[in-house]
Design an enzyme around this catalytic site. Structure first.
Site, short mmCIF file in Angstrom:
data_model
loop_
_atom_site.label_atom_id
_atom_site.label_comp_id
_atom_site.label_asym_id
_atom_site.label_seq_id
_atom_site.Cartn_x
_atom_site.Cartn_y
_atom_site.Cartn_z
N HIS A 39 36.85 -91.36 136.51
CA HIS A 39 36.10 -90.10 136.48
C HIS A 39 37.06 -88.89 136.42
O HIS A 39 37.89 -88.73 137.30
CB HIS A 39 35.26 -90.01 137.76
N HIS A 81 35.72 -79.11 134.31
CA HIS A 81 34.42 -79.46 134.89
C HIS A 81 33.55 -78.25 135.22
O HIS A 81 32.40 -78.14 134.78
CB HIS A 81 34.61 -80.30 136.15
O1 G3P Z 1 30.06 -89.09 134.44
C1 G3P Z 1 29.30 -88.79 135.53
C2 G3P Z 1 29.65 -87.53 136.24
O2 G3P Z 1 30.77 -86.94 135.66
C3 G3P Z 1 28.57 -86.55 136.29
O3 G3P Z 1 28.78 -85.56 137.25
O4 G3P Z 1 29.37 -83.34 138.01
O5 G3P Z 1 31.11 -85.06 137.91
O6 G3P Z 1 30.24 -84.06 135.83
P1 G3P Z 1 29.93 -84.46 137.24
CA CA Z 2 31.47 -85.24 134.20
#
Ligand code: G3P
Ligand code: CA
Length: 290
Positions: A39, A81
């Site tokens: 992630h 992000h």
């Molecule tokens: O890929 C799943 C996740 O990235 C979604 O949440 O807020 O981390 O972008 P966020």
């Molecule tokens: Ca994401």
């Protein structure tokens, strides 16, 4: 022009062909061990959404990276992000009079001046916010695969087509990449639908948990349903798996963000196809032991 004709023409321009969801996802499902996705890169161990984060994940043996794509004031796609630069860069120090420091209010040249590593650790001082182009080159260099999130698309009209253009220019819409190295996802169903319309060959994912009754409608444009792990149980995953997606295969489920062994084992027990994690090594170890 008719919408379908536009889609076909655009897909042809992008060099796309219709393919099923990625072979690695299918293989992971076949042995009933979920795919593990890093992630924002291995973001527990290096600053999120940066080149060191994807290098770190590659060094740990992971191939699938998740990232977030947004757009600058002058139209460059960058990997970040939050919709603000504040949390993950030194923007407050460099541009003190520019609150609330939104990505869309800064040019690419201004963002290129920012330090996106020191907030995480002095060891990463001088790390930059990558453009999508820089990021794709590094992913390619590392032989990695990409789960690309179009973040906050409502702020950036046309970002779907622009993202596909960058992907196509960097060679990511050829048969080899489409067959197993690229998934495009968003929390916005409209955005996912647009990606599918513009480039039907691309594997897509919707971030969220639609009601079971709505899954067939989502299956018109998405290959995967990617919900937060706290919102699902085995019965929901099973319901998703019963629905056939736009490429004639059953819908898949990648869940997020699972960072500890107990939850990794729990969602693996739900038969998810993939687990998105800040600590992919922890998830991998938990799945090996289970
Ligand atoms: O890929 C799943 C996740 O990235 C979604 O949440 O807020 O981390 O972008 P966020
Ligand atoms: Ca994401």
């Amino acid at each position: 022009m008719h919408a379908r004709a536009v889609a076909v023409t655009t897909a042809a321009l992008l060099g796309a062909t219709v393919l099923s969801p990625t072979s690695e996802v299918r293989a992971a499902a076949a042995v009933e061990r979920p795919l593990v996705v890093a992630h924002r890169g291995a973001c527990a161990y290096a600053p999120e959404n940066t080149l060191p984060a994807v290098d770190k994940a590659a060094g740990m043996g992971f191939s699938w990276m998740e990232n977030d794509v947004q757009r600058t004031k002058d139209g460059e796609l960058v990997v970040l992000h939050d919709d603000s630069l504040r949390r993950t860069t030194d923007v407050e120090k460099v541009f003190p009079g520019r609150a609330p420091w939104k990505v869309k209010d800064f040019t690419a040249a201004e963002i290129a001046r920012l330090d996106a590593g020191s907030w995480f650790s002095p060891a990463y001082a001088g790390t930059r916010v990558p453009t999508l182009d820089q990021y794709m080159r590094r992913i390619e260099h590392n032989h990695e695969k990409l789960l690309l999130e179009i973040k906050n698309p409502e702020l950036y009209p046309g970002i779907e087509q622009q993202t596909l253009k960058v992907l196509g220019r960097d060679g990511w819409l050829d048969h080899r990449h489409l067959a197993g190295r690229l998934i495009v996802q968003s929390f916005s169903a409209d955005s996912v639908r647009t990606v599918h319309r513009l480039a039907p060959a691309v594997t897509t994912a919707f971030l969220g948990r639609p009601a079971t009754a709505d899954l067939k409608r989502y299956a018109g444009f998405t290959d995967m349903i990617n919900p937060s792990y706290g919102t699902i149980r085995a019965d929901y995953v099973s319901a998703v798996h019963k629905v056939t997606g736009p490429h004639g295969k059953r819908l898949k489920v990648l869940t997020w963000t699972v960072d500890d062994a107990a939850h990794a084992r729990t969602v693996a027990g739900y038969r998810v196809d993939g687990i998105i994690s800040d600590r992919p090594d922890v998830v991998r170890a938990a799945l090996k032991d289970s």
